[in-house]
Motif scaffolding. Structure first.
Motif, PDB file in Angstrom:
ATOM      1  N   CYS A  95       0.838  -1.212   0.000  1.00 25.62           N
ATOM      2  CA  CYS A  95       0.000   0.000   0.000  1.00 25.62           C
ATOM      3  C   CYS A  95       0.868   1.255   0.000  1.00 25.62           C
ATOM      4  O   CYS A  95       0.510   2.265  -0.611  1.00 25.62           O
ATOM      5  N   VAL A 107       0.771   4.874  -2.525  1.00 22.79           N
ATOM      6  CA  VAL A 107       0.453   6.095  -1.779  1.00 22.79           C
ATOM      7  C   VAL A 107       1.624   7.073  -1.828  1.00 22.79           C
ATOM      8  O   VAL A 107       1.446   8.273  -2.073  1.00 22.79           O
ATOM      9  N   LEU A 139       1.651  10.878  -3.482  1.00 25.38           N
ATOM     10  CA  LEU A 139       2.055  12.066  -2.720  1.00 25.38           C
ATOM     11  C   LEU A 139       3.244  12.767  -3.380  1.00 25.38           C
ATOM     12  O   LEU A 139       3.282  13.997  -3.455  1.00 25.38           O
TER      13      LEU A 139
END
Length: 201
Positions: free
Chosen positions: A86, A90, A94
């Motif tokens: 994950c 992510v 970002l």
């Protein structure tokens, strides 16, 4: 680096690459950050005590103790692996958001002297230095293959985030990342070929 290593070599080399990358990350977030922050003595060594380096030390200790294959450690490793899967997308999202904001007003070929310095450092000096170290000082064949791939890589996208964190010149750091990535479809295969000749692969 991982897909290129997996395409060229076997899974054992990918494993060595991952260990190598963790070591580099540990160096960046300890010695590198201490240097960039300008801290000396104990305040600089405090950078050693953060989640990444502590988890690395714990993992190495468990493996050296022979507990790496025990049921509790395997169970925790599976959970951490899912969390890690994950974290990659992510983190990419970002980084992309910040990258988009930083790219506003970016000029690709501005500051010719800096661009020339980037070309000399990242496309010639650094790859050649890594390959010469691998050729003369590293005997392990798998680590030599990792060094070959690392020598051919563009500058990491994460570097400009570290520069921003420590109030450095973000446009220059960004220029290094963007410029080397834009041309890596040409430069990476070239250094993979030249490096294989230098290392006798």
């Amino acid at each position: 680096g991982i897909p290129i290593t997996a395409a060229l070599f076997d899974q054992d080399v990918v494993g060595v690459l991952l260990v190598h990358n963790v070591g580099v990350e540990a160096a960046v977030w300890t010695v590198g950050v201490a240097y960039l922050s300008g801290r000396k003595g104990w305040s600089g060594l405090k950078n050693l005590f953060q989640p990444m380096t502590l988890s690395l030390a714990l993992a190495l200790s468990l493996n050296l103790a022979g507990w790496g294959d025990s049921a509790p450690i395997t169970f925790i490793a599976h959970i951490l692996n899912w969390i890690g899967q994950c974290a990659i997308p992510v983190g990419t999202i970002l980084t992309g958001i910040y990258f988009h904001e930083t790219m506003k007003g970016y000029k690709f070929f501005a500051e010719k002297r800096i661009t020339l310095g980037i070309i000399l450092a990242r496309w010639i000096v650094i790859p050649l230095a890594l390959l010469l170290v691998a050729a003369y000082f590293i005997k392990d064949p798998e680590l030599r293959k990792v060094m070959l791939v690392q020598a051919a890589m563009p500058a990491g996208i994460f570097s400009f985030l570290i520069v921003e964190m420590y109030k450095g010149d973000v446009p220059i750091a960004l220029r290094i990342s963007v410029f080397t990535m834009a041309f890596c479809p040409l430069i990476t295969p070239l250094w993979l070929y030249l490096g294989s000749l230098i290392l006798g692969m």
